[in-house]
Each structure stands twice: as structure tokens, then as C-alpha cells.
Motif scaffolding. Structure first.
Motif, short mmCIF file in Angstrom:
data_model
loop_
_atom_site.label_atom_id
_atom_site.label_comp_id
_atom_site.label_asym_id
_atom_site.label_seq_id
_atom_site.Cartn_x
_atom_site.Cartn_y
_atom_site.Cartn_z
N GLN A 1 -1.41 -11.24 -3.14
CA GLN A 1 -0.74 -11.64 -1.89
C GLN A 1 -1.48 -11.13 -0.66
O GLN A 1 -1.79 -11.91 0.24
N GLN A 2 -1.72 -9.83 -0.62
CA GLN A 2 -2.28 -9.22 0.59
C GLN A 2 -3.79 -9.35 0.69
O GLN A 2 -4.32 -9.83 1.69
N ASN A 3 -4.49 -8.90 -0.34
CA ASN A 3 -5.94 -8.81 -0.26
C ASN A 3 -6.65 -10.14 -0.41
O ASN A 3 -7.67 -10.38 0.23
N GLU A 4 -6.11 -11.01 -1.27
CA GLU A 4 -6.80 -12.27 -1.49
C GLU A 4 -6.38 -13.35 -0.49
O GLU A 4 -7.21 -14.12 -0.01
N PHE A 5 -5.07 -13.41 -0.20
CA PHE A 5 -4.57 -14.50 0.64
C PHE A 5 -4.01 -14.07 1.99
O PHE A 5 -3.65 -14.92 2.80
N GLY A 6 -3.92 -12.77 2.23
CA GLY A 6 -3.44 -12.30 3.52
C GLY A 6 -1.99 -12.68 3.83
O GLY A 6 -1.63 -12.86 4.99
N VAL A 7 -1.17 -12.81 2.80
CA VAL A 7 0.24 -13.13 3.01
C VAL A 7 0.92 -11.88 3.59
O VAL A 7 0.77 -10.79 3.03
N PRO A 8 1.64 -12.03 4.69
CA PRO A 8 2.26 -10.88 5.34
C PRO A 8 3.51 -10.39 4.61
O PRO A 8 4.63 -10.57 5.07
N ILE A 9 3.31 -9.76 3.46
CA ILE A 9 4.43 -9.26 2.67
C ILE A 9 4.00 -7.93 2.04
O ILE A 9 2.82 -7.74 1.74
N THR A 10 4.94 -7.03 1.89
CA THR A 10 4.65 -5.72 1.32
C THR A 10 5.48 -5.51 0.06
O THR A 10 6.38 -6.31 -0.26
N LEU A 11 5.20 -4.43 -0.66
CA LEU A 11 6.01 -4.10 -1.83
C LEU A 11 7.44 -3.79 -1.42
O LEU A 11 8.38 -4.11 -2.15
N LYS A 12 7.60 -3.22 -0.23
CA LYS A 12 8.95 -2.91 0.27
C LYS A 12 9.77 -4.19 0.43
O LYS A 12 11.00 -4.18 0.28
N ASP A 13 9.10 -5.31 0.71
CA ASP A 13 9.78 -6.61 0.86
C ASP A 13 10.16 -7.21 -0.49
O ASP A 13 10.82 -8.25 -0.53
N GLN A 14 9.71 -6.58 -1.58
CA GLN A 14 9.89 -7.15 -2.92
C GLN A 14 10.51 -6.13 -3.88
O GLN A 14 9.91 -5.79 -4.90
N PRO A 15 11.71 -5.64 -3.58
CA PRO A 15 12.33 -4.62 -4.43
C PRO A 15 12.60 -5.12 -5.86
O PRO A 15 12.71 -4.31 -6.79
N ASP A 16 12.65 -6.43 -6.03
CA ASP A 16 12.85 -7.01 -7.36
C ASP A 16 11.77 -6.57 -8.34
O ASP A 16 12.02 -6.46 -9.55
N LEU A 17 10.56 -6.29 -7.84
CA LEU A 17 9.47 -5.89 -8.72
C LEU A 17 9.69 -4.52 -9.36
O LEU A 17 9.04 -4.18 -10.34
N PHE A 18 10.60 -3.76 -8.79
CA PHE A 18 10.87 -2.43 -9.34
C PHE A 18 12.24 -2.35 -10.01
O PHE A 18 12.77 -1.27 -10.25
N ASP A 19 12.78 -3.52 -10.33
CA ASP A 19 14.03 -3.60 -11.08
C ASP A 19 14.08 -4.95 -11.79
O ASP A 19 15.06 -5.69 -11.68
N ILE A 20 13.00 -5.26 -12.48
CA ILE A 20 12.85 -6.55 -13.15
C ILE A 20 14.03 -6.85 -14.05
O ILE A 20 14.59 -7.95 -14.03
#
Length: 162
Positions: A24-43
């Protein structure tokens, strides 16, 4: 090097988060962080408890791709977290197709007839991939009310399985 697709849960959340945020960030520069994706830490709770799922593609025990499904109504769900590591993209490995086929099979088995997704317009290869798999454009204002919207999404697609 044949990919193995399997359900993944909390045990793989750091691997999945690293893979996804890097793309997301490094390859495509999408303005999103891990903090914006809490689902990833409670799959487990976010995806499985509601009737969805989360799958990973592995090559030699390395997580190289992900796809997830959020069920938001009885027969409706949204694709999330469809990412494949750059060096494993394309027809040689067909990882994206295998991940999508796994998700669609799960939908058929679980009477999920309408599949939606949101993505960003800069992911042109992804848009072509979904088009090739019969997803059609849908306007944001006609998405189901409970569709789990992600802030950066500006392109939406729909697939009817029935």
C-alpha cells in the motif's frame, strides 16, 4: 514453486500486515497506515466471526499474498486485503486468481451471492483483474448501506454469483 492457499488467522497477522502495508505505502503510495487497519490485528474476530474469511498464499512457507472477505449481510460480502507481493504477480504463479477462486468457492458454499469491493484507481492492474473476473463498476451511492467502506477507496465493483 507452487503456491499453497490456506485460511489464516491471528497467528499470521504480523506477516499479513507487513505484506499489505508495504504494498500500500511503499509500492503504490496509498495514504493509509496500519492504525487505519485495526482489522489486521484481529483477523479472527473481524473476518471469521461474522461469516467471512481470510486466506493467504504461501510459497515455501512465505506469505506472498492475501485476500479477505467481510460478510456484512446474509447474502452479501466485501472483498478486502487482496494483495500479492510484486515478484509473485502475473500468470506464472496465478496467485491472485487462486486467491480469488478460493474466496468465490467459499461464497458459493456459504450462499453469499453478492460480492462487492472497493479499491483505488491507481491500482490499474487490479482493476483489470477484477474486470477479467466479471466484476462490474458500481457507483458509491448505490453500494449496500452496510458495505464496509475504506477511506481511500474511490472505485467500486460488484459480482453476482447467482
Amino acid at each position: 514453486m507452487k503456491p499453497v492457499i490456506k485460511s489464516i488467522a491471528n497467528k499470521y497477522e504480523n506477516h499479513a500486515a507487513n505484506l499489505i502495508i508495504n504494498i500500500q505505502q511503499n509500492e503504490f503510495g496509498v495514504p493509509i497506515t496500519l492504525k487505519d487497519q485495526p482489522d489486521l490485528f484481529d483477523i479472527q474476530n473481524f473476518y471469521y466471526s461474522g461469516g467471512g474469511g481470510f486466506w493467504g498464499a504461501f510459497i515455501d512457507d512465505e506469505l506472498v499474498g492475501t485476500i479477505a472477505l467481510v460478510k456484512f449481510e446474509d447474502h452479501k460480502a466485501a472483498i478486502r486485503k487482496m494483495f500479492v507481493k510484486k515478484e509473485f504477480r502475473g500468470k506464472e504463479f496465478s496467485i491472485a486468481q487462486k486467491l480469488l477462486d478460493t474466496l468465490l468457492e467459499y461464497c458459493r458454499e456459504n450462499q453469499i451471492n453478492d460480492i462487492y469491493l472497493g479499491t483505488v484507481s491507481i491500482l490499474e492492474a487490479a482493476l483489470r483483474f477484477y474486470e477479467k473476473n466479471n466484476f462490474v463498476d458500481i457507483q458509491k451511492d448505490v453500494l449496500p448501506e452496510k458495505f464496509p467502506l475504506m477511506a481511500p477507496d474511490n472505485v467500486f465493483r460488484h459480482l453476482t454469483l447467482k
